[in-house]
Design an enzyme around this catalytic site. Structure first.
Site, short mmCIF file in Angstrom:
data_model
loop_
_atom_site.label_atom_id
_atom_site.label_comp_id
_atom_site.label_asym_id
_atom_site.label_seq_id
_atom_site.Cartn_x
_atom_site.Cartn_y
_atom_site.Cartn_z
N ILE A 258 29.57 -6.01 15.93
CA ILE A 258 29.93 -7.03 16.90
C ILE A 258 28.72 -7.45 17.73
O ILE A 258 28.55 -8.64 18.05
CB ILE A 258 31.07 -6.48 17.78
N ASP A 259 27.86 -6.49 18.07
CA ASP A 259 26.69 -6.78 18.89
C ASP A 259 25.72 -7.71 18.16
O ASP A 259 25.27 -8.71 18.71
CB ASP A 259 26.01 -5.46 19.23
N ASP A 260 25.37 -7.36 16.91
CA ASP A 260 24.48 -8.23 16.14
C ASP A 260 25.09 -9.61 15.94
O ASP A 260 24.38 -10.62 16.02
CB ASP A 260 24.18 -7.60 14.79
N HIS B 28 27.43 -8.97 25.64
CA HIS B 28 26.82 -9.87 24.66
C HIS B 28 27.87 -10.79 24.02
O HIS B 28 27.59 -11.96 23.73
CB HIS B 28 26.09 -9.07 23.60
N GLU C 29 24.59 -11.66 19.11
CA GLU C 29 23.20 -12.04 19.37
C GLU C 29 22.68 -13.01 18.30
O GLU C 29 21.86 -13.89 18.61
CB GLU C 29 22.32 -10.80 19.45
#
Length: 676
Positions: free
Chosen positions: A403-405, A479, A408
């Protein structure tokens, strides 16, 4: 101000600067600060552009600790493929990381760590270092003084059991029948975080097989009493969770002989199929070293010879984790971070003023678009109806986009003027849909899975190696909120639930906990820009509390830093540590988002970055500012020292990248709430 000493660790705690009050937060612009920032940005931009791969990606070294290198040698010894050149290079690196007291730490400047020291010592014995050599004698004495092998973590003792240096029966039992547990049953494999799941499944085969290779030498010097290497320990009280699971483990040990052999073989075959089905195209598993190592061992025990395509690809993938240094040493990366590094590099360059249609930004966007994952992975066990669409951290990890990648990458793509806008719009739309679909029931987001919050996995006697579940965190949630704001979805009810969760998670002192970066500086540096992007005014009480905390955490030299000890000793170490380029940048990103551009704290931070920049445009950063498992597994991302300072300096010069309007709108494209 003077430094103090942490009584629990003996480490020196850097002094903090006196916090400015809210009434005197701005001062006349310091002479030369904008000019110094412009000069630093120009040099940093040139340095970063020069580091791009011809295919369009960036990747910095991912440095962890010597257990990666030690376990690589132990794997090769177990498989019978250890060679002298590799052994010599690995030993050279391991020796270079030893502390003066004989121990090895798990992060730069950190205290000695028992398990890392045991594994490093054994690796050097494999390399031929004599136990009575001064550096080895110091290490073994340090180990004995802390309880010997018996006090090391379970993972370390598993490696030793492979060679008869520890008894299998003295290890927690991991029955392969776990592979059959339905998802509604506690302790099924999907109750574990993806990194733990990928490790535990192969280890169930290893635990069932209990292999022993001939030990090339004894390790008596690592026991407090070689005649009694594992003295009995009292069980925790029955009324405690630890006591209950310790007794459960004893019961499973007793049941081992009662399991019908045919049933056990079937369970191991199911586990082996699960492993093979999850091998990535590059031969690795999950894009990370530990699951790959244990998967190779497990499949080898199941009869896969070393020339089998699965095994050959797996071993070749492990070779790609090696970084050969100029001095001839060899460092093993636990993981590789090209997607993460690339999206952060694009954000940094764009925020620093590089034109949105710059050829290198377009090439990076092309590469990221080609890395989009369009097929279901293990996340779909909890979300079977959710269409895929996202990005992983590594070159190849289609089973586990995160989810983070994904957030971003979407933010990075929106900073690029791509010649195929429809292609980019479609990818971002799928990312928005997938990230919304991966929201946990409390309104926040974890890294890989939905509602991966079972309290039971962390209680298992086996799970003493770090975090084994994937609960929502403030940094990942921030993020995602920032991404949704960039897409014009700040007022979507799902985004607002994330914002509400973030506000509730703020610490009493005004900071936020950092799960994937060190620590409160990272959490706060992630959350404040997200909240202001989503529309919270700089005057909001949560923002003002965060600003006050950041001012108070600033070091006397003008930078910010935070030691990994803050994960264990919050009161002493929260926001405390030697100034680093990446952590100074995180603090600046938060303060700039909060409208503090002309404050004394920001000017001092910008000046610190400009003055500590190297002549080639880079920054030096030996300290570890990344986190795998809080405290237990720490990371030095070698590109963090470059991308985050450039981002912060660019925002200091050019302002908020959102400019009071969603990035999607500023790029002249429609905002995307659904997807194609």
């Amino acid at each position: 101000m003077t430094a103090t000493t942490d009584g629990s660790t003996g480490a020196t705690i850097p002094p903090r600067a006196a916090a400015a009050s809210d009434t005197d937060s701005t001062i006349p612009l310091a002479a030369g600060v904008p000019e110094a920032a412009e000069h630093a940005v120009a040099r940093a931009t040139a340095f970063l552009l020069d580091g791009q791969d011809p295919e369009g990606w960036w990747k910095g070294d991912l440095e962890t600790n010597v257990t990666m290198d030690a376990e690589d040698l132990l794997l090769r010894q177990f498989l019978g493929i250890r060679d002298e050149a590799t052994t010599h290079a690995a030993a050279l690196f391991i020796r270079g990381e030893q502390r003066p007291d004989g121990a090895w730490a798990t992060f730069y400047g950190g205290p000695g760590e028992l398990s890392a020291t045991v594994e490093a010592y054994v690796a050097l014995r494999l390399a031929g270092d004599a136990p009575d050599a001064p550096h080895m004698a110091r290490a073994s004495a340090w180990v004995r003084a802390r309880g010997g092998i018996a006090s090391a973590r379970v993972f370390t003792r598993i490696w030793l059991a492979l060679f008869g240096w520890w008894k299998w029966e003295d290890l927690p039992e991991l029955p392969p029948e776990l592979i059959w547990f339905p998802t509604w049953l506690p302790l099924n494999i999907y109750d574990f975080g993806c990194w733990a799941r990928q490790t535990i499944v192969p280890l169930t085969i290893v635990s069932a097989k209990r292999p022993v290779r001939p030990a090339p030498f004894p390790l008596d010097e690592l026991h407090t009493d070689p005649a009694n290497p594992n003295p009995p320990k009292p069980l925790a009280p029955l009324t405690s969770w630890d006591g209950a699971f310790e007794r459960l483990d004893r019961m499973v040990h007793r049941l081992r002989k009662a399991v019908p052999p045919r049933l056990r073989r079937a369970a191991m075959n199911s586990a082996a199929r699960w492993i093979v089905e999850r091998q990535e195209n590059d031969g690795c598993w999950g894009g990370i070293q530990p699951p790959a190592v244990y998967s190779v061992i497990a499949l080898h025990l199941m009869g896969y010879d070393l020339e089998h395509p699965v095994m050959r690809a797996g071993l070749e993938s492990l070779d790609r984790f090696a970084i050969w240094r100029e001095d001839g040493s060899r460092m093993i990366e636990a993981c590789q971070s090209p997607v993460w590094d690339t999206c952060l590099a694009v954000i940094a360059l764009a925020d620093a003023g590089l034109p949105a249609d710059h050829p290198q930004l377009v090439k990076a966007a092309d590469w990221m678009l080609g890395e989009e994952i369009r097929r279901p992975g293990d996340w779909s066990v909890k979300r079977p109806q959710l269409p895929p669409g996202g990005w992983a951290f590594e070159f190849h990890n289609d089973n586990y986009p995160d989810i983070d990648d994904t957030a971003e990458v979407a933010l990075a793509l929106r900073r690029v003027r791509h010649p195929e806008p429809a292609r980019m719009d479609g990818a971002i739309a799928r990312a928005v849909r997938w990230n919304f679909g991966m929201q946990s029931k409390n309104g926040a987001w974890g890294a890989f899975d939905v509602d991966n919050t079972s309290p039971f996995p962390n209680r298992l006697p086996f799970c003493d190696f770090g975090e084994v579940i994937d609960p929502p965190s403030a940094d990942v949630t921030a993020h995602v909120v920032e991404m949704m704001a960039a897409e014009g979805l700040a007022h979507d009810p799902r985004t607002r639930r994330g914002i509400t969760w973030l506000l509730a998670e703020q610490e009493a002192d005004g900071s936020w906990f950092g799960r994937w970066g060190v620590n409160y500086v990272y959490g706060t540096g992630s959350v404040v820009p997200a909240l202001t992007a989503a529309g919270l005014p700089a005057s909001h009480p949560a923002i003002r509390r965060a600003v006050h905390w950041l001012r108070g955490a600033q070091n006397d030299d003008g930078g910010w830093g935070e030691d990994l000890r803050s994960y264990k000793h919050v009161k002493e170490w929260s926001g405390r540590g030697a100034s680093t380029a990446s952590q100074t940048a995180w603090a600046l990103m938060a303060l700039l988002a909060a409208g503090e551009r002309d404050s004394r704290a920001v000017q001092r931070g910008v000046r610190w970055l400009a003055e500590t920049q190297r002549a080639d445009g880079s920054w030096d950063e030996p300290y570890f500012t990344g986190t795998g498992f809080p405290w237990d597994f720490s990371i030095n991302y070698h590109l963090y020292r470059q991308v985050f300072p450039l981002t912060a300096l660019g925002r200091y010069l050019h302002g908020d990248p959102f400019d009071k309007a969603p990035l999607a709108a500023r790029r002249g494209v429609r905002t995307l709430a659904g997807g194609s």
